[in-house]
Design an enzyme around this catalytic site. Structure first.
Site, mmCIF file in Angstrom:
data_model
loop_
_atom_site.group_PDB
_atom_site.id
_atom_site.type_symbol
_atom_site.label_atom_id
_atom_site.label_comp_id
_atom_site.label_asym_id
_atom_site.label_seq_id
_atom_site.Cartn_x
_atom_site.Cartn_y
_atom_site.Cartn_z
ATOM 1 N N GLY A 69 -4.568 -4.655 7.394
ATOM 2 C CA GLY A 69 -5.547 -3.606 7.630
ATOM 3 C C GLY A 69 -6.482 -3.866 8.786
ATOM 4 N NE ARG B 33 -9.043 -6.912 3.954
ATOM 5 C CZ ARG B 33 -7.993 -6.096 3.887
ATOM 6 N NH1 ARG B 33 -7.749 -5.423 2.793
ATOM 7 N NH2 ARG B 33 -7.181 -5.955 4.907
ATOM 8 C CB VAL B 34 -13.389 -2.578 2.644
ATOM 9 C CG1 VAL B 34 -12.781 -1.187 2.780
ATOM 10 C CG2 VAL B 34 -14.297 -2.639 1.416
ATOM 11 N N GLY B 35 -10.138 -2.983 3.460
ATOM 12 C CA GLY B 35 -9.135 -2.851 4.510
ATOM 13 C C GLY B 35 -9.148 -1.476 5.154
ATOM 14 C CG ASP B 36 -5.411 -0.196 6.717
ATOM 15 O OD1 ASP B 36 -5.373 -1.130 5.892
ATOM 16 O OD2 ASP B 36 -4.446 0.552 6.943
ATOM 17 C CB THR C 237 -4.057 -0.496 -0.937
ATOM 18 O OG1 THR C 237 -3.466 -1.782 -0.810
ATOM 19 C CG2 THR C 237 -5.466 -0.543 -0.381
ATOM 20 C CB THR D 207 -0.852 0.019 1.285
ATOM 21 O OG1 THR D 207 -1.732 -1.089 1.247
ATOM 22 C CG2 THR D 207 -1.634 1.301 1.429
ATOM 23 C CB THR E 59 1.689 -0.065 4.676
ATOM 24 O OG1 THR E 59 1.709 -1.168 3.768
ATOM 25 C CG2 THR E 59 2.989 -0.056 5.459
HETATM 26 N N1 ASP Z 1 -3.290 -2.157 4.487
HETATM 27 C C1 ASP Z 1 -3.706 -2.800 3.283
HETATM 28 C C2 ASP Z 1 -4.989 -3.528 3.530
HETATM 29 O O1 ASP Z 1 -5.155 -4.117 4.579
HETATM 30 C C3 ASP Z 1 -2.754 -3.779 2.704
HETATM 31 C C4 ASP Z 1 -1.302 -3.550 2.885
HETATM 32 O O2 ASP Z 1 -0.849 -2.454 3.155
HETATM 33 O O3 ASP Z 1 -0.554 -4.523 2.750
HETATM 34 O O4 ASP Z 1 -5.797 -3.568 2.642
#
Ligand code: ASP
Length: 331
Positions: free
Chosen positions: A246, A220-223, A210, A192, A243
């Protein structure tokens, strides 16, 4: 009045250092206060800092800042470089897909006035950071998701693109043979892109873009696109971005936490370390996942910290574009 405020901040900052040190000392005595102050870096404006080794992105952001443009413009243009890089398998085109083979992108942007825009689960568009900016500037909302986000992007003139490159398709087909889902630490040493910038006026903006975790569940949705988790900016104080896994950043609202710790007087470095400490304290499984944070304050001081070795940042300031390895907890 100003002086009183200054004295107040100064004493808070002394308290911050003491509190930070004792917190960590009880767990692992690896941060002396001398080490902490050695990690404080001051820079002249403008400055840009990003997660991972993304020198071309920071160079573009720096160029925009040098021309006297806003931190917001620098963030968008800087993030776009990596989004357009088909070789990078964690951002924009070429991103690794979810379990069903769909590349779905998350991004957000936040400006110095506290405005925020985001897209989640966006498909078929190369530049989610720019769509996020359009959400922020051209709609009454702050987040658009999925089909709605895609339709909005198309209505704004973004071109539809197949984001799944041959290399990412091949990697997904290989993964399907075992279908074992295990978040990989420091995937391809580049992940990310979270970026923070302070412009010539001292105003701060940030962005985060990202393709999310490789082979995630559909939907799925991350941070990364979520305000306060993947990114937070408060122009009075500073900004932070994340990063890594998430889910852990979301559960601890990591970027907001870092900005609030800086508000209490911590340096960016201390704030990043404490936010990582919060995750470690809450999740004994931390040996199996990576999280990395970067932070920038109003003085142009930066900080960065991760759970594991391998995280790095790219910082452009004083005419130098450098990739710098981050310190980390698990030694
Ligand atoms: N933080 C990102 C997510 O969880 C992925 C990453 O940075 O590796 O979607």
């Amino acid at each position: 009045m100003k002086r009183r405020k200054f004295i107040q901040n100064a004493s808070l900052s002394t308290f911050g250092i003491a509190a930070g040190t004792s917190l960590f000392a009880s767990k692992k005595n690896i941060f002396s206060s001398e080490e902490k102050s050695a990690q404080i870096e001051t820079a002249n404006f403008p400055l840009v800092i990003a997660t991972w080794n993304v020198k071309e992105s920071t160079a573009e952001a720096w160029r925009v800042l040098q021309d006297g443009n806003s931190a917001l413009d620098a963030i968008e243009k800087g993030c776009m470089v990596e989004e357009a890089n088909a070789e990078g398998q964690s951002v924009g085109i070429g991103g690794l897909p979810d379990r069903d083979g769909n590349v779905t992108l998350d991004a957000c942007i936040m400006d110095s006035k506290g405005n925020y825009g985001a897209v989640v689960y966006l498909q078929n568009i190369t530049h989610p950071i720019s769509v996020a900016r359009k959400v922020m500037e051209d709609t009454p909302h702050v987040i658009l998701a999925g089909k709605g986000a895609e339709q909005f992007a198309l209505s704004k003139g973004f071109k539809p693109v197949d984001l799944l490159t041959d290399a990412s398709k091949k990697a997904w087909e290989e993964w399907k043979k075992t279908s074992q889902y295990k978040p990989i630490i420091n995937i391809e040493n580049h992940d990310t892109i979270g970026m923070l910038a302070i412009d010539k006026n001292g105003d701060i903006s940030g962005g985060c873009t990202t393709s999310g975790l490789a082979y995630k569940m559909a939907g799925r949705v991350g941070d990364s696109p979520i305000i306060g988790s993947g990114l937070f900016i408060d122009n009075e104080i500073g900004g932070a971005t994340a990063t890594g896994l998430g889910e852990e950043v979301l559960k601890t609202v990591g970027s907001f936490l870092i900005v609030e710790l800086m508000r209490q007087g911590k340096t960016p470095q201390q704030a990043c370390e404490e936010a990582i400490g919060r995750i470690i304290k809450k999740n004994p499984d931390f040996k199996n996942f990576q999280v990395g944070y970067i932070a920038l304050n109003k003085k142009g001081e930066t900080g960065y910290y991760s759970i594991h070795d391998g995280f790095s940042v790219t910082k452009y300031h004083d005419g130098k574009n450098e990739n710098i390895p981050s310190d980390f907890y698990e030694k």
